[in-house]
Design a protein around this motif. Structure first.
Motif, PDB file in Angstrom:
ATOM      1  N   VAL A 140       0.880  -1.172   0.000  1.00  9.97           N
ATOM      2  CA  VAL A 140       0.000   0.000   0.000  1.00  9.97           C
ATOM      3  C   VAL A 140       0.911   1.214   0.000  1.00  9.97           C
ATOM      4  O   VAL A 140       1.705   1.393   0.926  1.00  9.97           O
ATOM      5  CB  VAL A 140      -0.951   0.017   1.221  1.00  9.97           C
ATOM      6  N   ASP A 141       0.811   1.986  -1.060  1.00 13.72           N
ATOM      7  CA  ASP A 141       1.670   3.152  -1.242  1.00 13.72           C
ATOM      8  C   ASP A 141       3.148   2.799  -1.098  1.00 13.72           C
ATOM      9  O   ASP A 141       3.935   3.510  -0.474  1.00 13.72           O
ATOM     10  CB  ASP A 141       1.279   4.276  -0.274  1.00 13.72           C
ATOM     11  N   GLY A 142       3.514   1.625  -1.648  1.00 13.58           N
ATOM     12  CA  GLY A 142       4.907   1.203  -1.674  1.00 13.58           C
ATOM     13  C   GLY A 142       5.408   0.531  -0.408  1.00 13.58           C
ATOM     14  O   GLY A 142       6.563   0.115  -0.342  1.00 13.58           O
ATOM     15  N   VAL A 143       4.552   0.393   0.602  1.00 13.81           N
ATOM     16  CA  VAL A 143       4.943  -0.219   1.872  1.00 13.81           C
ATOM     17  C   VAL A 143       4.309  -1.604   1.971  1.00 13.81           C
ATOM     18  O   VAL A 143       3.098  -1.757   1.786  1.00 13.81           O
ATOM     19  CB  VAL A 143       4.486   0.649   3.072  1.00 13.81           C
ATOM     20  N   GLN A 144       5.138  -2.612   2.286  1.00 10.64           N
ATOM     21  CA  GLN A 144       4.618  -3.971   2.445  1.00 10.64           C
ATOM     22  C   GLN A 144       3.692  -4.015   3.650  1.00 10.64           C
ATOM     23  O   GLN A 144       4.082  -3.651   4.758  1.00 10.64           O
ATOM     24  CB  GLN A 144       5.765  -4.958   2.631  1.00 10.64           C
ATOM     25  N   ARG A 145       2.458  -4.469   3.426  1.00  8.33           N
ATOM     26  CA  ARG A 145       1.463  -4.510   4.495  1.00  8.33           C
ATOM     27  C   ARG A 145       1.045  -5.908   4.894  1.00  8.33           C
ATOM     28  O   ARG A 145       0.511  -6.106   5.983  1.00  8.33           O
ATOM     29  CB  ARG A 145       0.223  -3.708   4.091  1.00  8.33           C
ATOM     30  N   ASP A 146       1.234  -6.877   4.008  1.00 12.84           N
ATOM     31  CA  ASP A 146       0.862  -8.249   4.343  1.00 12.84           C
ATOM     32  C   ASP A 146       1.507  -9.183   3.331  1.00 12.84           C
ATOM     33  O   ASP A 146       1.929  -8.748   2.254  1.00 12.84           O
ATOM     34  CB  ASP A 146      -0.660  -8.419   4.316  1.00 12.84           C
ATOM     35  N   PHE A 147       1.590 -10.471   3.678  1.00  9.95           N
ATOM     36  CA  PHE A 147       2.097 -11.476   2.752  1.00  9.95           C
ATOM     37  C   PHE A 147       1.527 -12.832   3.113  1.00  9.95           C
ATOM     38  O   PHE A 147       0.923 -12.997   4.169  1.00  9.95           O
ATOM     39  CB  PHE A 147       3.636 -11.489   2.718  1.00  9.95           C
ATOM     40  N   TRP A 148       1.687 -13.781   2.209  1.00 13.64           N
ATOM     41  CA  TRP A 148       1.149 -15.142   2.278  1.00 13.64           C
ATOM     42  C   TRP A 148      -0.376 -15.136   2.337  1.00 13.64           C
ATOM     43  O   TRP A 148      -1.022 -15.119   1.322  1.00 13.64           O
ATOM     44  CB  TRP A 148       1.726 -15.950   3.418  1.00 13.64           C
ATOM     45  N   LYS A 149      -0.942 -15.156   3.513  1.00 12.29           N
ATOM     46  CA  LYS A 149      -2.409 -15.141   3.658  1.00 12.29           C
ATOM     47  C   LYS A 149      -2.822 -13.719   4.026  1.00 12.29           C
ATOM     48  O   LYS A 149      -2.436 -13.218   5.077  1.00 12.29           O
ATOM     49  CB  LYS A 149      -2.852 -16.122   4.733  1.00 12.29           C
ATOM     50  N   ILE A 150      -3.595 -13.096   3.172  1.00 11.91           N
ATOM     51  CA  ILE A 150      -3.945 -11.692   3.347  1.00 11.91           C
ATOM     52  C   ILE A 150      -5.062 -11.558   4.380  1.00 11.91           C
ATOM     53  O   ILE A 150      -6.124 -12.171   4.247  1.00 11.91           O
ATOM     54  CB  ILE A 150      -4.373 -11.063   2.002  1.00 11.91           C
ATOM     55  N   ASP A 151      -4.807 -10.750   5.396  1.00  9.95           N
ATOM     56  CA  ASP A 151      -5.787 -10.470   6.439  1.00  9.95           C
ATOM     57  C   ASP A 151      -6.668  -9.319   5.955  1.00  9.95           C
ATOM     58  O   ASP A 151      -6.236  -8.163   5.921  1.00  9.95           O
ATOM     59  CB  ASP A 151      -5.053 -10.095   7.723  1.00  9.95           C
ATOM     60  N   GLU A 152      -7.897  -9.639   5.586  1.00 10.52           N
ATOM     61  CA  GLU A 152      -8.783  -8.640   5.004  1.00 10.52           C
ATOM     62  C   GLU A 152      -9.120  -7.517   5.980  1.00 10.52           C
ATOM     63  O   GLU A 152      -9.220  -6.349   5.585  1.00 10.52           O
ATOM     64  CB  GLU A 152     -10.062  -9.291   4.481  1.00 10.52           C
ATOM     65  N   ILE A 153      -9.295  -7.833   7.240  1.00  8.70           N
ATOM     66  CA  ILE A 153      -9.617  -6.805   8.235  1.00  8.70           C
ATOM     67  C   ILE A 153      -8.455  -5.829   8.389  1.00  8.70           C
ATOM     68  O   ILE A 153      -8.645  -4.616   8.403  1.00  8.70           O
ATOM     69  CB  ILE A 153      -9.994  -7.450   9.589  1.00  8.70           C
ATOM     70  N   ARG A 154      -7.253  -6.360   8.484  1.00  8.04           N
ATOM     71  CA  ARG A 154      -6.074  -5.497   8.607  1.00  8.04           C
ATOM     72  C   ARG A 154      -5.896  -4.638   7.357  1.00  8.04           C
ATOM     73  O   ARG A 154      -5.632  -3.440   7.438  1.00  8.04           O
ATOM     74  CB  ARG A 154      -4.818  -6.330   8.863  1.00  8.04           C
ATOM     75  N   LEU A 155      -6.071  -5.240   6.167  1.00  9.58           N
ATOM     76  CA  LEU A 155      -5.931  -4.487   4.930  1.00  9.58           C
ATOM     77  C   LEU A 155      -6.963  -3.372   4.850  1.00  9.58           C
ATOM     78  O   LEU A 155      -6.636  -2.241   4.476  1.00  9.58           O
ATOM     79  CB  LEU A 155      -6.050  -5.420   3.722  1.00  9.58           C
ATOM     80  N   GLU A 156      -8.185  -3.656   5.225  1.00  7.47           N
ATOM     81  CA  GLU A 156      -9.218  -2.618   5.207  1.00  7.47           C
ATOM     82  C   GLU A 156      -8.857  -1.469   6.143  1.00  7.47           C
ATOM     83  O   GLU A 156      -8.991  -0.305   5.800  1.00  7.47           O
ATOM     84  CB  GLU A 156     -10.573  -3.205   5.597  1.00  7.47           C
TER      85      GLU A 156
END
Length: 84
Positions: free
Chosen positions: A59-75
């Protein structure tokens, strides 16, 4: 309201990548955002950087998640980015 840039880094023949596409698609659609996908298969610099972590969400060039994406965290991350 800012529009965050969401990038999903994937590779061919990756079952986790398929799940990540679905997760990123659901979250971004719910927020009215677009996202892009980059394959590491023909990009050695991305392959070297993320080889063991794919799929990866930036997100905007910063790694926010990997492997299994946590939808709540991403939101949550996207909502904060949009509020800036």
């Amino acid at each position: 309201m800012a529009t965050p840039r969401v990038v999903l880094i994937t590779k061919a023949d990756c079952h986790l990548c398929e799940e990540a596409r679905d997760a990123v698609g659901r979250v971004t659609a719910s927020l009215g955002l677009e996202w892009t996908e980059e394959l590491v298969d023909h990009q050695p610099e991305l392959q070297d950087r993320y080889a063991e972590e794919i799929p990866v969400v930036l997100v905007d060039g910063v790694q926010r998640d990997f492997w299994k994406i946590d939808e709540i965290r991403l939101e949550r991350v996207l909502q904060r980015a949009m509020a800036q």
